[in-house]
Structures are given as structure tokens and as C-alpha cells.
Design a protein around this motif. Structure first.
Motif, PDB file in Angstrom:
ATOM      1  N   CYS A 137      41.917 130.892  73.346  1.00 17.52           N
ATOM      2  CA  CYS A 137      40.605 130.303  73.587  1.00 17.52           C
ATOM      3  C   CYS A 137      39.490 131.237  73.114  1.00 17.52           C
ATOM      4  CB  CYS A 137      40.430 129.992  75.069  1.00 17.52           C
ATOM      5  SG  CYS A 137      41.354 128.543  75.649  1.00 17.52           S
ATOM      6  N   ARG A 138      39.656 132.530  73.344  1.00 14.38           N
ATOM      7  CA  ARG A 138      38.630 133.483  72.915  1.00 14.38           C
ATOM      8  C   ARG A 138      38.510 133.510  71.401  1.00 14.38           C
ATOM      9  NH1 ARG A 138      40.884 138.549  75.917  1.00 14.38           N
ATOM     10  NH2 ARG A 138      39.458 139.648  74.506  1.00 14.38           N
ATOM     11  N   LEU A 139      39.640 133.384  70.695  1.00 12.02           N
ATOM     12  CA  LEU A 139      39.592 133.376  69.237  1.00 12.02           C
ATOM     13  C   LEU A 139      38.846 132.162  68.702  1.00 12.02           C
ATOM     14  CD1 LEU A 139      43.240 134.558  68.414  1.00 12.02           C
ATOM     15  CD2 LEU A 139      41.132 135.901  68.234  1.00 12.02           C
ATOM     16  N   LEU A 140      38.877 131.056  69.452  1.00 12.71           N
ATOM     17  CA  LEU A 140      38.228 129.827  69.017  1.00 12.71           C
ATOM     18  C   LEU A 140      36.899 129.577  69.719  1.00 12.71           C
ATOM     19  CD1 LEU A 140      41.397 127.529  68.945  1.00 12.71           C
ATOM     20  CD2 LEU A 140      40.263 128.614  66.998  1.00 12.71           C
ATOM     21  N   GLY A 141      36.452 130.525  70.545  1.00 12.47           N
ATOM     22  CA  GLY A 141      35.172 130.374  71.226  1.00 12.47           C
ATOM     23  C   GLY A 141      35.185 129.336  72.327  1.00 12.47           C
ATOM     24  N   ALA A 142      36.323 129.169  72.997  1.00 17.43           N
ATOM     25  CA  ALA A 142      36.459 128.135  74.026  1.00 17.43           C
ATOM     26  C   ALA A 142      36.702 128.765  75.392  1.00 17.43           C
ATOM     27  CB  ALA A 142      37.610 127.189  73.680  1.00 17.43           C
ATOM     28  N   SER A 143      36.484 127.966  76.423  1.00 19.42           N
ATOM     29  CA  SER A 143      36.755 128.358  77.802  1.00 19.42           C
ATOM     30  C   SER A 143      37.366 127.176  78.532  1.00 19.42           C
ATOM     31  CB  SER A 143      35.474 128.793  78.526  1.00 19.42           C
ATOM     32  OG  SER A 143      34.896 129.927  77.921  1.00 19.42           O
ATOM     33  N   ARG A 144      38.245 127.480  79.476  1.00 18.39           N
ATOM     34  CA  ARG A 144      38.854 126.444  80.316  1.00 18.39           C
ATOM     35  C   ARG A 144      38.251 126.551  81.711  1.00 18.39           C
ATOM     36  NH1 ARG A 144      44.181 127.439  79.632  1.00 18.39           N
ATOM     37  NH2 ARG A 144      44.337 128.792  81.458  1.00 18.39           N
ATOM     38  N   VAL A 145      37.513 125.529  82.113  1.00 18.48           N
ATOM     39  CA  VAL A 145      36.828 125.520  83.410  1.00 18.48           C
ATOM     40  C   VAL A 145      37.590 124.587  84.347  1.00 18.48           C
ATOM     41  CG1 VAL A 145      34.675 125.096  84.637  1.00 18.48           C
ATOM     42  CG2 VAL A 145      34.617 125.938  82.274  1.00 18.48           C
TER      43      VAL A 145
END
Length: 304
Positions: free
Chosen positions: A102-110
Motif C-alpha cells: 500500500c505504501r508503494l502505491l500511496g494507499a491506506s486501508r482504513v
């Protein structure tokens, strides 16, 4: 703010079902074991993946979200539209997780945890990093304050050792086997015990070589568990901002959890043999459907 899209990584949750379906043609190809069957299986897998990707993209395009001061709204559905509004009063805790991919793709799981047991007990959103921070601040706002718990030195080592709880992992595994028993109607517990018994008999035949193998295997498992706990608790700190307890940490997977103090339903103190030996006791919090996570919120000394 409204009309925002989930991060494209949201589509992976649907693509994985396509990957599972791809196993069926490949199994047939392995049984027949010829080039024609292999080519047919690859063709079918490509069609399955294309169809799954099309469905996933359609669902992603049909899903939107927005937020305001004290609520988050999610709209989804292609033919049947649904609208979910999650207010600040309904949320007991939330977690913002950023695994390496997720960090490599600029994402976060909320993940939102609600204080009632009515469905849904929790809800997961896949958002961009800035959107995840905005949603977290809309539901459980915090301000930067000094840490009340930030283990260093010996306290850091103690925290890692108490987090690397092999016994707890074994209990979770046993619970998982029981769930499989109920779901599939098979005695997986007995199967696991029989397997362990056969392994013990196999090791006994080749002692002391078998004993050395078991010792090596045990050391490898303990080392892996300790390394996993070390990475999971890297940079760990806990602070309190008003009525919210905030914990942050993690090296490969960065996790920030926010727990509303007024919704805390339980405070569990784990008094394990390791805790007695170290004279340090980890504390886990539960709030609504949030069950403490895999890392204690703090560790305190005996007598405190």
C-alpha cells in the motif's frame, strides 16, 4: 467533500476471486498433462482474469465516498445502489494500516469499528493516504501530543518479547481449526494431532538427529516470531488526545489505531509466564467491535 473514489487497490479484493477460479482450469491441465490442455487452461485463465478485472473496475467506478465534520458517507452498487453513513457517534475505534504494498502505491486501508454489535460490526475503506488521514480526523480527530508510552532500551526489548506471544498464536490457530471443523464438518483437530504424533514418532526413530532437528525447528520458529514482533512494534508510541487513545508503530506495515475512551468496553491485562518472568504486564483494550489488535497499548511494571 464528496464524490471521491477509492484507491485503485480496492479492485484487488475482487481480483483474488478470479485468481481462485483460475485454479480450476490449471487442475484439469495437470490431470490430463498435455500441451493442448495447457493451452486451453491458459486461454480460460486469461478470459477469467479479464472478466474479473472488468467487474472489479466497474465496481470501483460505481463506488464513491465523502466526508464532513462528523460523518463519512459511502455509496456503492452498479444496479442496486446503497448508501452508508457512518457518524462519529457510531464509531468506537478505527485503524489506518499501510502495508508495504500500500505504501508503494500511496494507499491506506482504513477499518472502522462500531460500538454496537449490529451488522456491520466493522467496515473497510481503501483510500489514498491524504483521504485516509482526512477520514480519520473527521471521525476521531486528534491533536499531536507528547507520548505517554514509548518503549526504549530494556523496556523496548521487554515490549517486543511480550508482543511475540507464541502461546497466543497457538490459541488462535486452535480456534481457527475449530471454526474449520464447524464449517466443513471435518475433524481437523484430530488430523493435526495425528500429524504431530507421526512427526514425533519420525523424530524418535532418528534420535539424536531427530532431536537436533526439533531443537533447530523450535529455535527457527522463535527467531521468526521475535523478528516479526520487532518489525511490528518498531517506533511504537501511544499518546492521548482529549478522549482518544492513539497508538502508532510498525516498520513494514505501519499502523495507527485510534480508540475512543468513552467506548472502551474492556481492559485486558495479560499475565503470561513471560510477563511474570519480566515483571512487565501488557495491556489490551477492547472498544465495541474492536478487540485490542495484535499489539498491546502499553506495558506497565509490577506494582504500578
Amino acid at each position: 467533500v464528496s464524490g471521491r473514489r477509492f484507491h485503485i487497490i480496492f479492485t484487488l479484493r475482487y481480483l483474488r476471486y478470479g485468481l481462485l477460479l483460475c485454479l480450476v482450469p490449471m487442475l484439469r491441465a495437470l490431470i490430463e498433462f498435455d500441451l493442448d490442455s495447457l493451452w486451453l487452461a491458459l486461454t480460460q485463465d486469461a478470459a477469467i482474469l479479464l472478466f474479473s478485472a472488468a467487474v472489479a473496475l466497474a465496481l470501483w467506478h460505481a463506488t464513491s465516498f465523502g466526508w464532513e465534520a462528523e460523518a463519512v458517507c459511502v455509496e456503492q452498487g452498479i444496479f442496486l445502489r446503497s448508501r452508508h453513513v457512518f457518524t462519529r457517534q457510531s464509531v468506537a475505534a478505527l485503524a489506518v494500516e499501510r502495508p508495504l504494498y500500500c505504501r508503494l502505491l500511496g494507499a491506506s486501508r482504513v477499518t472502522l469499528y462500531f460500538h454496537t454489535n449490529a451488522a456491520p460490526r466493522r467496515y473497510t475503506l481503501y483510500l489514498r493516504k491524504k483521504d485516509a488521514a482526512a477520514v480519520a480526523d473527521a471521525l476521531l480527530p486528534v491533536q499531536a501530543e507528547g507520548a505517554v508510552f514509548e518503549p526504549t532500551g530494556f523496556e523496548r526489548l521487554t515490549f517486543v518479547m511480550l508482543s511475540a506471544n507464541i502461546l497466543t498464536s497457538s490459541l488462535f490457530a486452535l480456534w481457527g481449526l475449530r471454526q474449520l471443523d464447524e464449517l466443513l464438518g471435518m475433524d481437523f483437530q484430530q488430523l493435526a494431532l495425528d500429524t504431530l504424533r507421526e512427526a514425533a514418532l519420525f523424530a524418535a526413530r532418528f534420535l539424536p538427529m531427530g532431536l537436533a532437528f526439533l531443537v533447530t525447528l523450535g529455535f527457527a520458529v522463535m527467531s521468526f516470531t521475535f523478528l516479526y514482533a520487532l518489525l511490528r512494534t518498531a517506533g511504537f508510541q501511544v499518546c492521548r488526545s482529549g478522549g482518544v487513545i492513539v497508538s502508532r508503530g510498525g516498520f513494514l506495515t505501519r499502523v495507527e489505531r485510534r480508540v475512543l475512551v468513552s467506548r472502551v468496553s474492556a481492559c485486558d491485562v495479560c499475565v503470561s509466564p513471560a510477563a511474570r518472568l519480566l515483571r512487565r504486564y501488557p495491556v489490551y483494550l477492547s472498544a465495541g467491535s474492536f478487540r485490542g489488535g495484535d499489539v498491546p497499548v502499553m506495558v506497565y511494571k509490577k506494582g504500578n
